[in-house]
Design an enzyme around this catalytic site. Structure first.
Site, short mmCIF file in Angstrom:
data_model
loop_
_atom_site.label_atom_id
_atom_site.label_comp_id
_atom_site.label_asym_id
_atom_site.label_seq_id
_atom_site.Cartn_x
_atom_site.Cartn_y
_atom_site.Cartn_z
N HIS A 17 -8.78 -3.77 12.56
CA HIS A 17 -10.22 -3.55 12.69
C HIS A 17 -10.50 -2.46 13.73
CE1 HIS A 17 -10.82 -8.05 11.57
NE2 HIS A 17 -11.20 -7.33 10.53
N LYS A 41 -17.57 -19.09 5.98
CA LYS A 41 -16.31 -18.42 5.61
C LYS A 41 -15.09 -19.22 6.06
CE LYS A 41 -13.92 -14.08 5.53
NZ LYS A 41 -13.67 -12.79 6.11
N ARG A 92 -7.74 -1.96 2.80
CA ARG A 92 -6.29 -2.15 2.90
C ARG A 92 -5.68 -2.04 1.50
NH1 ARG A 92 -6.96 -7.77 5.86
NH2 ARG A 92 -8.35 -7.84 4.08
N SER A 130 -7.33 -11.13 9.83
CA SER A 130 -7.61 -12.15 10.84
C SER A 130 -7.00 -13.48 10.42
CB SER A 130 -9.12 -12.33 11.01
OG SER A 130 -9.71 -11.14 11.46
#
Ligand code: PNS
Length: 167
Positions: A17, A41, A92, A130
């Site tokens: 990030h 999430k 990505r 993450s």
């Protein structure tokens, strides 16, 4: 004055990030890192919105034209509210494309005045996320270099309790 916006959940911010944020920051006079509350999430974020913002603030201290703002609205509404004309996201491996393409299309439907732009992740961070960092950390694996040092320490502290309970 060109203002861009880098949105995400950032639970927590990773080196991938930060690479995107730093590269995006070179393209705009001001860059707002927009941290979504994202309560739903993945079963709920590990870190609070304040913690996630603070991690990014500390990691971008050297970039005075980068600010960090929490939000809990439609991204396009928040971008309009702060006067951003572009959304910048990292891309990505191919797996990101479908989801990002969908979000970009839907966001463009909401506002044609704000463009979504993508910056390709460098190979080193192509598979970094993450959730992968949290999974490795949860099992006591090495996460050095995948997140800034202060996030590394916070993850260790936050996950130490869950590791103690392992059989
Ligand atoms: O870190 P993520 O999960 O890739 O970030 C996704 C995020 C926060 C950018 C996205 O979920 C978002 O924009 N949320 C705000 C609500 C919204 O505008 N949803 C419509 C997007 S199509």
């Amino acid at each position: 004055m060109k203002r861009g916006m880098c949105p995400g959940t950032f639970d927590p911010v990773t080196s991938g990030h930060l690479d995107i944020i730093e590269r995006a920051a070179t393209l705009f006079d001001e860059l707002v890192v927009a941290v979504a509350l994202s309560p739903d999430k993945g079963g709920g974020p590990l870190f609070s919105i304040d913690e996630r913002c603070a991690f990014i603030e500390q990691a971008t201290e050297h970039l005075p034209h980068v600010s960090v703002r929490p939000f809990d609205t439609l991204l396009m509404d928040f971008a309009a509210e702060v006067g951003a004309t572009a959304i910048i996201k990292g891309l990505r491996a191919v797996t990101d494309f479908e989801r990002e393409f969908q979000m970009a299309q839907l966001n463009y439907r909401i506002s044609t005045e704000i463009e979504t732009m993508f910056i390709m992740a460098i190979p080193e961070y192509m598979y970094l996320s993450s959730s992968a960092v949290k999974e490795i950390a949860r099992h006591g694996g090495p996460i050095e270099g995948l997140v800034p040092l202060h996030v590394h320490d916070a993850l260790e502290e936050r996950l130490a309790g869950s590791r103690l309970g392992r059989t």
